[in-house]
Write an enzyme that holds these catalytic residues in place. Structure first.
Site, PDB file in Angstrom:
ATOM      1  N   VAL A 235       0.834  -1.199   0.000  1.00 22.17           N
ATOM      2  CA  VAL A 235       0.000   0.000   0.000  1.00 22.17           C
ATOM      3  C   VAL A 235       0.869   1.250   0.000  1.00 22.17           C
ATOM      4  O   VAL A 235       1.983   1.241   0.533  1.00 22.17           O
ATOM      5  CB  VAL A 235      -0.956  -0.013   1.223  1.00 22.17           C
ATOM      6  CG1 VAL A 235      -0.201   0.146   2.527  1.00 22.17           C
ATOM      7  CG2 VAL A 235      -2.060   1.002   1.091  1.00 22.17           C
ATOM      8  N   CYS A 236       0.357   2.306  -0.631  1.00 22.79           N
ATOM      9  CA  CYS A 236       0.980   3.628  -0.567  1.00 22.79           C
ATOM     10  C   CYS A 236      -0.149   4.635  -0.324  1.00 22.79           C
ATOM     11  O   CYS A 236      -1.178   4.276   0.244  1.00 22.79           O
ATOM     12  CB  CYS A 236       1.784   3.943  -1.836  1.00 22.79           C
ATOM     13  SG  CYS A 236       0.792   4.062  -3.333  1.00 22.79           S
ATOM     14  N   ARG A 237       0.003   5.852  -0.748  1.00 20.47           N
ATOM     15  CA  ARG A 237      -1.044   6.855  -0.509  1.00 20.47           C
ATOM     16  C   ARG A 237      -2.270   6.608  -1.374  1.00 20.47           C
ATOM     17  O   ARG A 237      -3.383   6.581  -0.882  1.00 20.47           O
ATOM     18  CB  ARG A 237      -0.502   8.265  -0.731  1.00 20.47           C
ATOM     19  CG  ARG A 237      -1.547   9.354  -0.507  1.00 20.47           C
ATOM     20  CD  ARG A 237      -0.920  10.733  -0.422  1.00 20.47           C
ATOM     21  NE  ARG A 237      -1.836  11.839  -0.531  1.00 20.47           N
ATOM     22  CZ  ARG A 237      -2.849  12.130   0.267  1.00 20.47           C
ATOM     23  NH1 ARG A 237      -3.122  11.341   1.278  1.00 20.47           N
ATOM     24  NH2 ARG A 237      -3.601  13.181   0.076  1.00 20.47           N
TER      25      ARG A 237
ATOM     26  N   GLY B 129      -1.996   4.397  -4.552  1.00 21.10           N
ATOM     27  CA  GLY B 129      -1.881   3.184  -5.344  1.00 21.10           C
ATOM     28  C   GLY B 129      -0.817   3.171  -6.425  1.00 21.10           C
ATOM     29  O   GLY B 129      -0.522   2.119  -6.974  1.00 21.10           O
TER      30      GLY B 129
ATOM     31  N   MET C  24      -3.850   4.260   0.987  1.00 22.24           N
ATOM     32  CA  MET C  24      -4.269   4.656   2.331  1.00 22.24           C
ATOM     33  C   MET C  24      -5.384   5.694   2.312  1.00 22.24           C
ATOM     34  O   MET C  24      -6.134   5.810   3.288  1.00 22.24           O
ATOM     35  CB  MET C  24      -3.069   5.156   3.137  1.00 22.24           C
ATOM     36  CG  MET C  24      -2.073   4.057   3.500  1.00 22.24           C
ATOM     37  SD  MET C  24      -2.797   2.661   4.420  1.00 22.24           S
ATOM     38  CE  MET C  24      -3.268   3.466   5.956  1.00 22.24           C
TER      39      MET C  24
END
Length: 123
Positions: free
Chosen positions: A74-76, A78, A102
């Protein structure tokens, strides 16, 4: 983002328990949520039990990941996690991108924690 060579799931499909040390059941694989955001993003808020390795550090720290784990990235939003999943898949891991990152995690009401004395938030 979608691609035939990258597995992706919505945040609702990510298991809620992340065990960094041992399997939940003897026959079940460990579940790891790998957060590849930068330190300042992580400090604002992250999923409880997630492992933090910024995207740029993943190649040097890949040995910290359990090869046999069920690995969600996961990141901010995608984009970075999509690229990390492509890399991890290329080197033999079975990794899954968390669509929407996120931001989608917070919108879905999934739990967040933060280090320090501020309220956890992503946006």
């Amino acid at each position: 983002m979608t691609s035939p060579e990258v597995s992706s799931v919505p945040v609702e499909a990510v298991p809620g328990e992340f065990d960094q040390t041992e399997r939940v059941a003897a026959d079940a694989p460990r579940v790891i949520l790998l957060d590849v955001r930068e330190d300042d993003e992580w400090d604002l808020g992250h999923a409880p039990g997630a492992i933090h390795i910024p995207m740029v550090d993943v190649p040097a720290r890949v040995d910290e990941l359990d090869y046999d784990a069920q690995l969600y990235v996961v990141c901010r939003q995608g984009g970075r996690s999509f690229e990390v999943v492509k890399y991890l898949t290329y080197i033999g891991y079975e990794a899954i991108n968390v669509s929407g990152g996120m931001v989608a995690w917070q919108r879905a009401g999934r739990p967040l924690v933060a280090d320090g004395d501020h309220q956890a938030k992503i946006y």
